[in-house]
Design a protein around this motif. Structure first.
Motif, PDB file in Angstrom:
ATOM      1  N   GLY A  62      -6.013  -5.253   6.188  1.00 46.67           N
ATOM      2  CA  GLY A  62      -5.769  -4.166   5.768  1.00 46.67           C
ATOM      3  C   GLY A  62      -6.667  -3.570   5.264  1.00 46.67           C
ATOM      4  N   ASP A  63      -6.883  -2.454   4.881  1.00 48.03           N
ATOM      5  CA  ASP A  63      -7.931  -1.307   4.131  1.00 48.03           C
ATOM      6  C   ASP A  63      -6.648  -0.439   3.864  1.00 48.03           C
ATOM      7  N   PRO A  64      -6.352  -0.299   2.264  1.00 47.20           N
ATOM      8  CA  PRO A  64      -7.586  -0.740   1.326  1.00 47.20           C
ATOM      9  C   PRO A  64      -6.935  -2.119   0.739  1.00 47.20           C
ATOM     10  N   GLU A  65      -6.174  -2.887   1.539  1.00 47.05           N
ATOM     11  CA  GLU A  65      -5.455  -3.972   0.495  1.00 47.05           C
ATOM     12  C   GLU A  65      -6.830  -4.507   0.168  1.00 47.05           C
ATOM     13  N   ASN A 105      -1.360  -6.736  11.986  1.00 52.82           N
ATOM     14  CA  ASN A 105      -2.637  -6.406  12.184  1.00 52.82           C
ATOM     15  C   ASN A 105      -3.364  -7.735  12.509  1.00 52.82           C
ATOM     16  N   TYR A 130      -2.437 -10.420   9.089  1.00 55.44           N
ATOM     17  CA  TYR A 130      -1.854  -9.732   8.058  1.00 55.44           C
ATOM     18  C   TYR A 130      -0.582  -8.983   8.925  1.00 55.44           C
ATOM     19  N   ASP A 134       0.546  -1.007   0.136  1.00 55.99           N
ATOM     20  CA  ASP A 134      -0.019   0.032  -0.007  1.00 55.99           C
ATOM     21  C   ASP A 134       0.810   1.051   0.117  1.00 55.99           C
ATOM     22  N   GLY A 146      -4.892   5.827   6.163  1.00 52.62           N
ATOM     23  CA  GLY A 146      -4.774   4.759   6.365  1.00 52.62           C
ATOM     24  C   GLY A 146      -4.357   3.920   5.112  1.00 52.62           C
ATOM     25  N   ARG A 205      -6.668  -8.587  11.212  1.00 46.13           N
ATOM     26  CA  ARG A 205      -7.561  -8.309  10.093  1.00 46.13           C
ATOM     27  C   ARG A 205      -7.325  -7.867   8.940  1.00 46.13           C
TER      28      ARG A 205
HETATM   29  N1  GLY Z   1      -3.422  -0.209   5.004  1.00 46.58           N
HETATM   30  C1  GLY Z   1      -3.274  -0.413   6.476  1.00 46.58           C
HETATM   31  C2  GLY Z   1      -3.865  -0.671   7.327  1.00 46.58           C
HETATM   32  O1  GLY Z   1      -5.102  -1.582   7.069  1.00 46.58           O
HETATM   33  O2  GLY Z   1      -3.761  -1.271   8.692  1.00 46.58           O
END
Ligand code: GLY
Ligand code: AMP
Length: 420
Positions: free
Chosen positions: A288-291, A284, A268, A211, A225, A286
């Protein structure tokens, strides 16, 4: 199956999009959801960090399977409450979610399992922490132990910045998250992320991604983010991915099981790669956002079967059916983000865009009002495309971005540059 997804961002829109394509899904509810999710599934108001409320909602709606999107409900024990009530859930217990919720816990697990990561020390008082920084010198990395909405990590290129970070953290800038501080060796290399499903025992890689965290082109400016992502990550070659699985993820999952707190959900792993060797930056617990958006674009409907197998402890009998494809997502954000930004600006041009197996606009922060789509968050849309090459995916994504008429928004024009 009746399925409930918890969350309201682009990550949850992409999860909903994948789940809806799976014929085993009879009914999908996303709580609380957003305007884009409402176009493909039911949305419901629900306090998703309140385990009791989530259990009652699941029982009232005859939910067979819950997928938890963000970390906060996991850290709050919502998956534990669901499991106690006999509801099948994808996502770790609060005890296992400490892999994200406590940086010093993750370091302890790395020590116990021999996973390669940055050398570190942990402190609960300012003076010894400062002495350590003075002794080690810069560059050095200072981290608040707890969850700090992505802001608790200071990569200090000079010692004064690190010393100031210590004052901020023990001064309460991150609340309880900063009561303990981890100070780490600065690792050089290229960062990439590996996403691994876990059922407590078995593990299954479901893809790699990179990202762009900085707001500005050329990866400059403030941290966000994430302003875009792509999958796969070329730097995570099959050999390096195998090393990361064998040296980092598998030993972590084994250690969590040994401690009686098995990890079930998606792990993650944020990795730093240098000279062919991956080291763990952070976990992490959960997607990722936006992964997630690029992973779902590539996995499609099978994502639901894989998450279901992880929740039921059947990962050993599953595999991923990969296409030789690439996906890329461009985040469109409200002007001003990650600083203060206006809410309520109107987004036009979305109706004409293709939404199919190669193109999808996931909504991150939107609401429908007066028959129009309005921006309600910092990161607002994730314009996502899949292609036979990364260049193809990128061209499709940017063609769609250009068709969006949103004067209140902006985006980076260089997503994917490192890989192209
Ligand atoms: N894009 C990084 C995260 O979701 O932590
Ligand atoms: P985290 O919240 O742990 O992902 O940290 C945020 C970002 O800080 C990471 O994505 C890295 O870019 C950077 N970072 C964290 N730890 C280190 C480290 N030990 N060395 C170099 N960069 C780091």
């Amino acid at each position: 199956m009746n399925i409930l997804i918890l969350g309201s961002g682009g990550r949850e829109h992409s999860l909903a999009w994948a789940v809806m394509q799976n014929p085993k899904c009879d009914r999908l509810i996303v709580a609380p959801g957003n305007a884009g999710i409402a176009q493909i599934a039911e949305c419901a108001a629900l306090d998703i960090e309140n385990g009791g409320a989530v259990v009652s909602f699941a029982e009232e709606n005859a939910i067979d399977f819950v997928i938890v999107g963000p970390e906060a409900p996991l850290a709050a024990g919502v998956a534990d409450r669901l499991r106690e009530a006999g509801v099948l859930v994808f996502g770790p217990s609060a005890a296992a979610a400490r892999l994200e919720a406590s940086k010093s816990f993750t370091k302890e697990i790395c020590d116990a399992s021999g996973a390669p990561t940055a050398a570190y020390a942990r402190f609960t008082e300012a003076e010894p922490a400062k002495d350590y920084i003075r002794a080690q010198g810069a560059p050095i990395v200072v981290k608040a132990d707890g969850l700090a909405a992505g802001k608790g990590v200071i990569v200090a290129m000079d010692a004064q910045t690190a010393l100031d970070a210590i004052d901020d953290m023990f001064g309460g800038a991150f609340g309880g998250a900063g009561a303990e501080v981890v100070i780490e060796e600065f690792m050089e290399g290229e960062e990439a992320s590996l996403f691994v499903l876990c059922d407590g025992e078995d593990i299954l890689s479901i893809g790699t991604a990179q990202d762009h965290k900085r707001v500005g082109e050329g990866d400059t400016g403030l941290n966000t983010g994430g302003m875009g992502a792509y999958s796969p990550a070329p730097v995570l070659s099959a050999e390096i991915e195998a090393l990361a699985m064998d040296q980092i993820v598998r030993p972590t999952v084994a250690e969590m099981k040994r401690r009686g707190t098995p990890f079930q959900g998606v792990l993650y792993a944020g990795l730093m790669i240098r000279d062919g060797q991956p080291r763990l930056v952070e976990y992490n617990v959960r997607f990722g956002d936006p992964e997630c958006q690029v992973l779902m674009m590539r996995l499609g409907a099978q994502a639901m079967d894989l998450m279901h197998a992880a929740a039921e402890g059947r990962l050993g009998e599953t595999r991923v059916n990969w296409a030789d494809d690439h996906a890329l997502t461009v985040v469109m954000a409200a002007k001003g983000y990650p600083g203060p930004y206006e809410k309520g600006s109107v987004i036009e041009g979305l109706e004409g865009l293709a939404e199919d197996s190669r193109n999808m606009v996931f909504h991150a922060g939107t609401k429908a009002a007066d028959g129009k789509i309005q921006a309600t968050g910092g990161r607002v849309l994730n314009v996502t495309a899949r292609g036979d090459t990364l260049q193809d995916a990128r061209d499709r994504a940017y063609a769609a971005v250009e068709a969006v008429d949103w004067p209140g928004g902006f985006y980076r024009r260089d997503i994917g540059w490192r890989a192209l």
